[in-house]
Design a protein around this motif. Sequence first.
Motif, mmCIF file in Angstrom:
data_model
loop_
_atom_site.group_PDB
_atom_site.id
_atom_site.type_symbol
_atom_site.label_atom_id
_atom_site.label_comp_id
_atom_site.label_asym_id
_atom_site.label_seq_id
_atom_site.Cartn_x
_atom_site.Cartn_y
_atom_site.Cartn_z
ATOM 1 N N GLU A 1 11.745 1.900 2.897
ATOM 2 C CA GLU A 1 10.393 1.870 3.457
ATOM 3 C C GLU A 1 10.449 1.123 4.784
ATOM 4 O O GLU A 1 11.193 0.168 4.926
ATOM 5 C CB GLU A 1 9.430 1.145 2.494
ATOM 6 C CG GLU A 1 9.364 1.794 1.119
ATOM 7 C CD GLU A 1 8.298 1.180 0.206
ATOM 8 O OE1 GLU A 1 7.247 0.721 0.698
ATOM 9 O OE2 GLU A 1 8.526 1.175 -1.018
ATOM 10 N N ASP B 1 12.762 -2.407 1.504
ATOM 11 C CA ASP B 1 11.501 -2.451 2.243
ATOM 12 C C ASP B 1 11.691 -3.389 3.434
ATOM 13 O O ASP B 1 11.898 -4.589 3.261
ATOM 14 C CB ASP B 1 10.386 -2.961 1.322
ATOM 15 C CG ASP B 1 9.015 -2.909 1.994
ATOM 16 O OD1 ASP B 1 8.952 -2.714 3.229
ATOM 17 O OD2 ASP B 1 8.005 -3.063 1.283
ATOM 18 N N THR C 1 5.716 3.059 -1.904
ATOM 19 C CA THR C 1 6.260 2.453 -3.126
ATOM 20 C C THR C 1 5.912 3.289 -4.355
ATOM 21 O O THR C 1 6.727 3.450 -5.265
ATOM 22 C CB THR C 1 5.728 1.010 -3.278
ATOM 23 O OG1 THR C 1 6.150 0.255 -2.137
ATOM 24 C CG2 THR C 1 6.278 0.354 -4.533
ATOM 25 N N SER D 1 7.564 -3.194 -5.790
ATOM 26 C CA SER D 1 7.837 -3.238 -4.361
ATOM 27 C C SER D 1 8.861 -4.325 -4.019
ATOM 28 O O SER D 1 8.723 -5.466 -4.437
ATOM 29 C CB SER D 1 6.548 -3.505 -3.593
ATOM 30 O OG SER D 1 6.859 -3.624 -2.217
HETATM 31 MG MG MG Z 1 5.544 -0.391 -0.137
#
Ligand code: MG
Length: 166
Positions: free
Chosen positions: A113, A85, A42, A62
């Motif tokens: 991510e 994410d 992040t 995030s």
């Molecule tokens: Mg992260």
Amino acid sequence: MASEEILTKSSEETIQFGRAIAARLAAPALVLLKGDLGAGKTTLSKGIISGLGVAREEEVTSPTFTLVHSYKNQGPPALKVFHVDLYRLEGTHDLESIALEDLLAEPAVVIIEWSERLTLRSDWPIVRIELEHQGGDCRRIRVTGLNELIAPARASAFPIPSKKAT
Ligand code: MG
Ligand code: ADP
């Protein structure tokens, strides 16, 4: 595929490196970030996203709970950036709510991510970035595919004659 590697000694250095990566990115591109919790995915994304000029560094947080944050600027050139994410991805309901196919429908920079949680099908150029703890505030960051990403733009600027058909 060419890869490059650096060591950063603080989150500021990692953000700075993210900005350097952004300077070499162009849409469409998939940026896949790999590394343990706290490795700096992040933090690096903060640098990439602010470097792309679609948000200020402090605006990039995030997307852990919402799974995806979107950013854009009007340009020129206009640019869309999605920060995904998949750490908390659970089941098909979550997948539908992200609608990854929609994110990949028009040229954008899509940063993911925990992308290893999914099998992604895309013909977009992929930049892979691995982050690794090296003790304390040290992180090793390895980037693969960034040179290949800008190569096509150069190639179209200086067209290489194709082989003559025989
Ligand atoms: Mg992260
Ligand atoms: P991830 O997204 O991979 O889980 P984060 O970027 O959210 O990781 O968190 C990384 C944490 O490690 C942050 O608290 C950050 O301040 C800290 N940190 C310490 N040194 C570094 C470094 N060199 N690069 C990135 N983050 C660092």
